[in-house]
Write a protein that holds these residues in place. Structure first.
Motif, PDB file in Angstrom:
ATOM      1  N   SER A 139       1.353  -6.253   3.532  1.00 43.45           N
ATOM      2  CA  SER A 139       1.340  -7.143   2.362  1.00 43.45           C
ATOM      3  C   SER A 139       0.178  -6.844   1.421  1.00 43.45           C
ATOM      4  O   SER A 139       0.145  -7.344   0.299  1.00 43.45           O
ATOM      5  N   GLY A 140      -0.772  -6.021   1.867  1.00 48.32           N
ATOM      6  CA  GLY A 140      -1.930  -5.694   1.043  1.00 48.32           C
ATOM      7  C   GLY A 140      -3.086  -6.662   1.206  1.00 48.32           C
ATOM      8  O   GLY A 140      -4.110  -6.532   0.546  1.00 48.32           O
ATOM      9  N   ARG A 141      -2.928  -7.651   2.074  1.00 48.81           N
ATOM     10  CA  ARG A 141      -3.990  -8.637   2.290  1.00 48.81           C
ATOM     11  C   ARG A 141      -5.219  -7.993   2.914  1.00 48.81           C
ATOM     12  O   ARG A 141      -6.346  -8.297   2.542  1.00 48.81           O
ATOM     13  N   ASN A 142      -5.002  -7.128   3.907  1.00 46.79           N
ATOM     14  CA  ASN A 142      -6.113  -6.454   4.593  1.00 46.79           C
ATOM     15  C   ASN A 142      -6.000  -4.949   4.416  1.00 46.79           C
ATOM     16  O   ASN A 142      -4.913  -4.409   4.249  1.00 46.79           O
ATOM     17  N   LYS A 143      -7.142  -4.289   4.512  1.00 45.78           N
ATOM     18  CA  LYS A 143      -7.170  -2.829   4.521  1.00 45.78           C
ATOM     19  C   LYS A 143      -7.237  -2.368   5.968  1.00 45.78           C
ATOM     20  O   LYS A 143      -7.793  -3.058   6.818  1.00 45.78           O
ATOM     21  N   PRO A 144      -6.696  -1.194   6.259  1.00 44.65           N
ATOM     22  CA  PRO A 144      -6.693  -0.715   7.650  1.00 44.65           C
ATOM     23  C   PRO A 144      -8.081  -0.271   8.097  1.00 44.65           C
ATOM     24  O   PRO A 144      -8.853   0.274   7.323  1.00 44.65           O
ATOM     25  N   SER A 145      -8.378  -0.521   9.348  1.00 43.15           N
ATOM     26  CA  SER A 145      -9.633  -0.046   9.932  1.00 43.15           C
ATOM     27  C   SER A 145      -9.429   1.389  10.417  1.00 43.15           C
ATOM     28  O   SER A 145      -8.291   1.859  10.549  1.00 43.15           O
TER      29      SER A 145
END
Length: 119
Positions: A41-47
């Motif tokens: 959804s674009g809420r978080n960026k991947p680690s």
């Protein structure tokens, strides 16, 4: 910096290729299902850990392609270059003429085992 929308589209492409839903994809790479939802959804960026879980689980995913779209998916298998290479160098010989010699090489595996190679 990773473009979240493009990254999410590449994850969707991997999921489609392997015919996995978001929840099955999360289970397969060992992350919480909500993590996939938030990244898609674009809420978080991947680690980095998240990215490495994908590339470790799915060997046909190139990390450069996953991060910035450069390269191919599925990753091309370049085993032909490995077969064509000459015999490996003798690691126990000193090629820099410093007089130092390797006595042993120890390889540790993620299951806690190891192999030891001696001259």
């Amino acid at each position: 910096m990773i473009n979240s929308t493009d990254f999410a589209n590449r994850i969707k492409k991997v999921m489609d290729f392997h015919q996995l839903s978001a929840s099955l994809f999360a289970d397969k790479i060992g992350v919480q299902r909500s993590s996939i939802s938030h990244i898609l959804s674009g809420r978080n960026k991947p680690s980095l850990d998240f990215i490495l879980k994908i590339t470790t689980t799915f060997k046909n995913v190139d990390i450069h392609w996953l991060l910035n779209g450069k390269g191919n998916f599925p990753k091309e298998n370049n085993t032909s270059t490995l077969k064509a290479s000459p015999t490996p160098p003798n690691l126990f010989q000193d090629s820099s003429n410093t007089g130092k010699q390797i006595q042993r090489i120890v390889v540790f595996y993620n299951d806690g085992t190891f192999d030891e190679y001696r001259k």
